[in-house]
Design a protein around this motif. Sequence first.
Motif, PDB file in Angstrom:
ATOM      1  N   GLN A 212     -40.471  -1.047  -3.776  1.00  0.00           N
ATOM      2  CA  GLN A 212     -38.664  -0.924  -3.937  1.00  0.00           C
ATOM      3  C   GLN A 212     -37.978  -1.477  -4.438  1.00  0.00           C
ATOM      4  OE1 GLN A 212     -36.263  -0.061  -0.776  1.00  0.00           O
ATOM      5  NE2 GLN A 212     -37.039   1.660  -0.660  1.00  0.00           N
ATOM      6  N   ASP A 213     -37.433  -1.132  -5.683  1.00  0.00           N
ATOM      7  CA  ASP A 213     -36.650  -1.753  -6.619  1.00  0.00           C
ATOM      8  C   ASP A 213     -35.067  -2.121  -6.484  1.00  0.00           C
ATOM      9  OD1 ASP A 213     -39.058  -1.428  -8.688  1.00  0.00           O
ATOM     10  OD2 ASP A 213     -37.739   0.463  -8.429  1.00  0.00           O
ATOM     11  N   LYS A 214     -34.629  -3.294  -6.520  1.00  0.00           N
ATOM     12  CA  LYS A 214     -33.054  -3.634  -5.920  1.00  0.00           C
ATOM     13  C   LYS A 214     -32.422  -3.966  -7.753  1.00  0.00           C
ATOM     14  CE  LYS A 214     -32.083  -8.119  -4.518  1.00  0.00           C
ATOM     15  NZ  LYS A 214     -31.688  -8.763  -4.187  1.00  0.00           N
ATOM     16  N   VAL A 215     -31.060  -3.143  -7.330  1.00  0.00           N
ATOM     17  CA  VAL A 215     -30.287  -2.588  -8.253  1.00  0.00           C
ATOM     18  C   VAL A 215     -29.492  -2.923  -8.070  1.00  0.00           C
ATOM     19  CG1 VAL A 215     -28.831  -1.080  -9.717  1.00  0.00           C
ATOM     20  CG2 VAL A 215     -31.562  -0.501  -9.168  1.00  0.00           C
ATOM     21  N   VAL A 216     -28.248  -4.033  -8.660  1.00  0.00           N
ATOM     22  CA  VAL A 216     -27.562  -4.831  -8.451  1.00  0.00           C
ATOM     23  C   VAL A 216     -26.464  -4.626  -9.264  1.00  0.00           C
ATOM     24  CG1 VAL A 216     -26.518  -7.098  -7.759  1.00  0.00           C
ATOM     25  CG2 VAL A 216     -28.629  -6.831  -6.944  1.00  0.00           C
ATOM     26  N   LEU A 217     -25.448  -3.784  -9.126  1.00  0.00           N
ATOM     27  CA  LEU A 217     -23.718  -3.372  -9.825  1.00  0.00           C
ATOM     28  C   LEU A 217     -22.818  -3.896  -9.969  1.00  0.00           C
ATOM     29  CD1 LEU A 217     -23.357   0.463  -7.612  1.00  0.00           C
ATOM     30  CD2 LEU A 217     -25.400  -0.260  -9.158  1.00  0.00           C
ATOM     31  N   ARG A 218     -22.322  -4.300 -10.991  1.00  0.00           N
ATOM     32  CA  ARG A 218     -21.325  -4.692 -11.676  1.00  0.00           C
ATOM     33  C   ARG A 218     -20.271  -4.950 -10.618  1.00  0.00           C
ATOM     34  NH1 ARG A 218     -18.790  -3.511 -16.273  1.00  0.00           N
ATOM     35  NH2 ARG A 218     -17.579  -5.917 -15.749  1.00  0.00           N
ATOM     36  N   SER A 219     -20.380  -4.301  -9.319  1.00  0.00           N
ATOM     37  CA  SER A 219     -19.320  -4.602  -8.234  1.00  0.00           C
ATOM     38  C   SER A 219     -19.804  -5.266  -6.861  1.00  0.00           C
ATOM     39  CB  SER A 219     -18.896  -2.989  -8.020  1.00  0.00           C
ATOM     40  OG  SER A 219     -20.434  -2.369  -7.315  1.00  0.00           O
ATOM     41  N   GLY A 220     -20.759  -5.490  -7.592  1.00  0.00           N
ATOM     42  CA  GLY A 220     -21.368  -6.387  -6.069  1.00  0.00           C
ATOM     43  C   GLY A 220     -22.109  -5.182  -5.308  1.00  0.00           C
ATOM     44  N   GLU A 221     -22.501  -4.508  -5.339  1.00  0.00           N
ATOM     45  CA  GLU A 221     -22.977  -3.772  -4.278  1.00  0.00           C
ATOM     46  C   GLU A 221     -24.311  -4.115  -4.824  1.00  0.00           C
ATOM     47  OE1 GLU A 221     -23.530   1.615  -3.253  1.00  0.00           O
ATOM     48  OE2 GLU A 221     -22.308   0.483  -4.954  1.00  0.00           O
ATOM     49  N   GLU A 222     -25.530  -3.116  -4.126  1.00  0.00           N
ATOM     50  CA  GLU A 222     -26.925  -3.578  -4.256  1.00  0.00           C
ATOM     51  C   GLU A 222     -27.523  -1.989  -3.653  1.00  0.00           C
ATOM     52  OE1 GLU A 222     -29.098  -7.044  -2.444  1.00  0.00           O
ATOM     53  OE2 GLU A 222     -27.458  -8.146  -3.171  1.00  0.00           O
ATOM     54  N   LEU A 223     -29.274  -1.457  -4.593  1.00  0.00           N
ATOM     55  CA  LEU A 223     -29.298  -0.616  -3.669  1.00  0.00           C
ATOM     56  C   LEU A 223     -31.048  -0.786  -3.806  1.00  0.00           C
ATOM     57  CD1 LEU A 223     -27.139   1.473  -6.469  1.00  0.00           C
ATOM     58  CD2 LEU A 223     -27.263   1.505  -4.330  1.00  0.00           C
ATOM     59  N   ASN A 224     -31.371  -0.095  -2.697  1.00  0.00           N
ATOM     60  CA  ASN A 224     -32.514  -0.580  -2.542  1.00  0.00           C
ATOM     61  C   ASN A 224     -33.226   0.992  -2.838  1.00  0.00           C
ATOM     62  OD1 ASN A 224     -33.148  -3.344  -2.678  1.00  0.00           O
ATOM     63  ND2 ASN A 224     -32.000  -2.997  -0.321  1.00  0.00           N
ATOM     64  N   VAL A 225     -33.606   1.176  -4.005  1.00  0.00           N
ATOM     65  CA  VAL A 225     -34.118   2.434  -4.794  1.00  0.00           C
ATOM     66  C   VAL A 225     -35.907   2.411  -4.766  1.00  0.00           C
ATOM     67  CG1 VAL A 225     -31.316   2.977  -5.256  1.00  0.00           C
ATOM     68  CG2 VAL A 225     -33.491   2.313  -6.951  1.00  0.00           C
ATOM     69  N   LYS A 226     -35.690   3.340  -5.756  1.00  0.00           N
ATOM     70  CA  LYS A 226     -37.601   2.966  -6.388  1.00  0.00           C
ATOM     71  C   LYS A 226     -37.040   3.932  -7.847  1.00  0.00           C
ATOM     72  CE  LYS A 226     -41.609   3.426  -7.103  1.00  0.00           C
ATOM     73  NZ  LYS A 226     -41.612   2.265  -8.160  1.00  0.00           N
ATOM     74  N   ILE A 227     -36.871   3.518  -8.630  1.00  0.00           N
ATOM     75  CA  ILE A 227     -36.629   3.318 -10.276  1.00  0.00           C
ATOM     76  C   ILE A 227     -38.085   4.120 -10.735  1.00  0.00           C
ATOM     77  CG2 ILE A 227     -36.581   3.034 -12.954  1.00  0.00           C
ATOM     78  CD1 ILE A 227     -35.095   0.653 -11.570  1.00  0.00           C
ATOM     79  N   VAL A 228     -37.988   5.403 -11.423  1.00  0.00           N
ATOM     80  CA  VAL A 228     -38.654   6.239 -11.532  1.00  0.00           C
ATOM     81  C   VAL A 228     -38.725   6.295 -13.337  1.00  0.00           C
ATOM     82  CG1 VAL A 228     -38.076   7.647  -9.688  1.00  0.00           C
ATOM     83  CG2 VAL A 228     -36.773   8.460 -11.074  1.00  0.00           C
ATOM     84  N   GLN A 229     -37.466   5.738 -13.789  1.00  0.00           N
ATOM     85  CA  GLN A 229     -37.302   6.409 -15.498  1.00  0.00           C
ATOM     86  C   GLN A 229     -36.584   5.113 -15.935  1.00  0.00           C
ATOM     87  OE1 GLN A 229     -36.844   9.868 -17.451  1.00  0.00           O
ATOM     88  NE2 GLN A 229     -37.511   8.573 -19.318  1.00  0.00           N
ATOM     89  N   SER A 230     -36.565   4.292 -17.177  1.00  0.00           N
ATOM     90  CA  SER A 230     -35.395   3.352 -17.043  1.00  0.00           C
ATOM     91  C   SER A 230     -35.156   3.669 -18.528  1.00  0.00           C
ATOM     92  CB  SER A 230     -35.699   1.623 -16.938  1.00  0.00           C
ATOM     93  OG  SER A 230     -35.373   0.882 -17.323  1.00  0.00           O
ATOM     94  N   GLY A 231     -34.371   3.640 -18.926  1.00  0.00           N
ATOM     95  CA  GLY A 231     -34.346   3.841 -20.704  1.00  0.00           C
ATOM     96  C   GLY A 231     -33.668   2.786 -21.529  1.00  0.00           C
TER      97      GLY A 231
END
Length: 167
Positions: free
Chosen positions: A17-36
């Motif tokens: 799993q990848d962890k995405v931390v938003l500027r609002s502080g919310e954390e998303l535990n997701v699978k990144i399929v593409q990063s541009g």
Amino acid sequence: MILMGLMAVVATGLKAQDKVVLRSGEELNVKIVQSGETSIQYQFPGEELVNEKNKREIKYIVYASGRREECSQGIEVPEIKGKADWKKVVVTYVESDVVGLKRVGELKATSGWGGALGSSMGYKGALNKLKKKAAKMGAGVILVHDNPNKLASALGGGVQVIGTAYK
């Protein structure tokens, strides 16, 4: 044998799993399929739907490998604990600076200073009032989206500033 089968089932269910931390502080535990360069595409566990998020909304990403990518190109949002922190509140006039932040509310402040000599002091006073209101709401950023009426302030009518508070 049963133990080996159970371990195989658990291992296939544990995808990196990848962890995405938003500027609002919310954390998303997701699978990144593409990063541009400007956005990412990701999937939530157990879903086929591909979501997209602008990197301006993201503070940072921690990939499953452990690598960390800093993303946010916006302004740094100060931590506001109460009205006493009003001097920390950041004022911006650029809408893209608040992308990904949580909108707290609308603000309006007026200063009685006006005229040719007093309008700049009036504007600064109105901004300080906005900052105090934002800090009271726990917001660290104000997007000013209305310029003061220059004619009214030049004629001594005072200065009014309108903005939106974000955290």
